[in-house]
Design a protein around this motif. Structure first.
Motif, PDB file in Angstrom:
ATOM      1  N   ARG A  59       8.728  15.942  -7.683  1.00  0.00           N
ATOM      2  CA  ARG A  59       7.396  16.484  -7.506  1.00  0.00           C
ATOM      3  C   ARG A  59       6.739  16.575  -8.769  1.00  0.00           C
ATOM      4  O   ARG A  59       5.472  16.167  -9.107  1.00  0.00           O
ATOM      5  N   LEU A  60       7.291  17.593  -9.540  1.00  0.00           N
ATOM      6  CA  LEU A  60       6.838  17.471 -11.027  1.00  0.00           C
ATOM      7  C   LEU A  60       6.530  16.285 -11.801  1.00  0.00           C
ATOM      8  O   LEU A  60       5.454  16.067 -12.364  1.00  0.00           O
ATOM      9  N   VAL A  61       7.452  15.290 -11.752  1.00  0.00           N
ATOM     10  CA  VAL A  61       7.295  14.030 -12.272  1.00  0.00           C
ATOM     11  C   VAL A  61       6.185  13.310 -11.688  1.00  0.00           C
ATOM     12  O   VAL A  61       5.201  12.527 -12.283  1.00  0.00           O
ATOM     13  N   MET A  82       1.025  -1.074   0.113  1.00  0.00           N
ATOM     14  CA  MET A  82      -0.141   0.007   0.086  1.00  0.00           C
ATOM     15  C   MET A  82       0.908   1.206  -0.195  1.00  0.00           C
ATOM     16  O   MET A  82       0.813   2.324  -0.631  1.00  0.00           O
ATOM     17  N   THR A  83       1.980   1.293   0.767  1.00  0.00           N
ATOM     18  CA  THR A  83       2.751   2.575   0.665  1.00  0.00           C
ATOM     19  C   THR A  83       3.467   2.685  -0.588  1.00  0.00           C
ATOM     20  O   THR A  83       3.735   3.771  -1.050  1.00  0.00           O
ATOM     21  N   LEU A  84       3.776   1.672  -1.147  1.00  0.00           N
ATOM     22  CA  LEU A  84       4.577   1.745  -2.513  1.00  0.00           C
ATOM     23  C   LEU A  84       3.543   2.211  -3.434  1.00  0.00           C
ATOM     24  O   LEU A  84       3.680   3.327  -4.412  1.00  0.00           O
ATOM     25  N   SER A  85       2.335   1.705  -3.677  1.00  0.00           N
ATOM     26  CA  SER A  85       1.065   2.092  -4.604  1.00  0.00           C
ATOM     27  C   SER A  85       0.569   3.581  -4.264  1.00  0.00           C
ATOM     28  O   SER A  85       0.480   4.405  -5.258  1.00  0.00           O
ATOM     29  N   GLN A 140       3.718  12.501  -1.653  1.00  0.00           N
ATOM     30  CA  GLN A 140       3.006  11.624  -0.839  1.00  0.00           C
ATOM     31  C   GLN A 140       2.905  11.857   0.544  1.00  0.00           C
ATOM     32  O   GLN A 140       1.963  11.725   1.266  1.00  0.00           O
ATOM     33  N   SER A 141       3.964  12.614   0.939  1.00  0.00           N
ATOM     34  CA  SER A 141       4.095  12.805   2.559  1.00  0.00           C
ATOM     35  C   SER A 141       3.181  14.044   2.723  1.00  0.00           C
ATOM     36  O   SER A 141       2.508  14.160   4.179  1.00  0.00           O
ATOM     37  N   LYS A 147       3.124   5.709  -5.765  1.00  0.00           N
ATOM     38  CA  LYS A 147       3.363   5.516  -7.658  1.00  0.00           C
ATOM     39  C   LYS A 147       1.721   5.754  -8.166  1.00  0.00           C
ATOM     40  O   LYS A 147       1.326   5.288  -9.028  1.00  0.00           O
ATOM     41  N   GLY A 148       0.995   6.798  -7.591  1.00  0.00           N
ATOM     42  CA  GLY A 148      -0.066   7.320  -7.952  1.00  0.00           C
ATOM     43  C   GLY A 148      -1.580   7.008  -7.375  1.00  0.00           C
ATOM     44  O   GLY A 148      -2.527   7.593  -7.679  1.00  0.00           O
ATOM     45  N   ARG A 149      -1.416   6.009  -6.525  1.00  0.00           N
ATOM     46  CA  ARG A 149      -2.615   5.511  -5.969  1.00  0.00           C
ATOM     47  C   ARG A 149      -3.033   6.458  -4.654  1.00  0.00           C
ATOM     48  O   ARG A 149      -3.102   5.875  -3.660  1.00  0.00           O
ATOM     49  N   THR A 150      -3.382   7.742  -5.001  1.00  0.00           N
ATOM     50  CA  THR A 150      -3.590   8.556  -3.703  1.00  0.00           C
ATOM     51  C   THR A 150      -5.122   8.429  -2.931  1.00  0.00           C
ATOM     52  O   THR A 150      -5.186   9.030  -2.025  1.00  0.00           O
TER      53      THR A 150
END
Ligand SMILES: [Zn+2]
Ligand SMILES: [Zn+2]
Length: 262
Positions: free
Chosen positions: A157-159, A112-115, A164-165, A118-121
């Motif tokens: 952050r742009l990419v 979950m932390t990796l996801s 996430q923090s 990687k975009g799964r906000t």
């Protein structure tokens, strides 16, 4: 004969029943069109399961159980602590005063932390729930004046499109503390994941952070917020920078502590 008043009451009851029926039908249609699924494994769940299926909750709770060292965040029985230090952090220079963690970086929490990175906000509510539990369980929750998310370099952050923090910090519940983003990353650093040793990680982030002009950190108690802690080099450098800027106490809150054997 039905009086006008009685007619209105009967009509009112009928309207409520009709409204409830429509809501029920719409909910059913909504569930058919967009069935609730577990945010982690996508398995179908009930509306009342709070985003995760039972299997994922069980796995998450397993990752978040267990005692840990409040100085470095690693697994440690309270009986193994000497003056508050576990065998792993004894003698180490740690610039943050205490740490709270949701769990260990493994299994469902790792996934979950990796996801989340990687975009799964949309995982923010579930991970926020875990972070809030850790925060409430800490001894420093009531002291915090600012939540400071560990910053990304602007190019990263742009990419990624978000930090996430910071997304996690926005889910924290606190009666008075505010989010402050006056800690910035002034140098692009290589990913800590590729660093071969703890010493290399420390060197990689040395001098990478600074505070903005006009910051209000002097004399304040701050809680750094991050998703994953491995050796703690990044948190340590951030805490050092904040203390040099005048912060009186710096704590840390992370979702997961990784590299228990590093
Ligand atoms: Zn699941
Ligand atoms: Zn320790």
């Amino acid at each position: 004969m039905v009086s006008t008043t009685e007619f209105c009451i009967i009509s009112g009851v009928d309207r409520v029943k009709l409204k409830q029926g429509v809501i029920f039908a719409l909910q059913g249609l909504n569930h058919l069109l967009w069935p609730a699924v577990c945010v982690n494994c996508k398995r179908s769940i009930c509306e009342t399961d709070a985003n995760l299926c039972k299997d994922c909750w069980d796995k998450l709770l397993f990752c978040t159980a267990g005692d840990y060292c409040r100085r470095c965040g690693r697994d440690a029985s309270r009986y193994a602590l000497v003056d508050g230090d576990c065998p792993d952090c004894q003698g180490k220079q740690i610039h943050f005063d205490q740490i709270a963690r949701s769990g260990v970086y493994g299994d469902a929490l790792q996934q979950m932390t990796l996801s989340f990175k990687k975009g799964r906000t949309e995982l923010d509510s579930t991970l926020g729930f875990l972070a809030n539990s850790a925060l409430q369980g800490s001894s420093f929750c009531n002291d915090i004046e600012f939540f400071v998310p560990v910053p990304l370099h602007w190019s990263r952050r742009l990419v990624r499109g978000y930090n996430q923090s910071l997304v996690l910090a926005k889910k924290l519940n606190h009666p008075t503390a505010k989010i402050n983003t006056d800690l910035v990353r002034i140098r692009h650093t290589k990913s800590q994941v590729g660093m071969p040793t703890p010493a290399a990680r420390t060197k990689n982030v040395a001098g990478a952070f600074a505070v903005r002009q006009g910051h209000k950190f002097k004399g304040t108690k701050i809680c750094l917020v991050d998703d994953i802690k491995t050796t703690g080099a990044t948190l340590n450098e951030c805490a050092k920078t904040l203390k040099e800027a005048g912060a009186s106490r710096v704590f840390a809150l992370v979702l997961a502590v990784a590299g228990q054997n590093v």
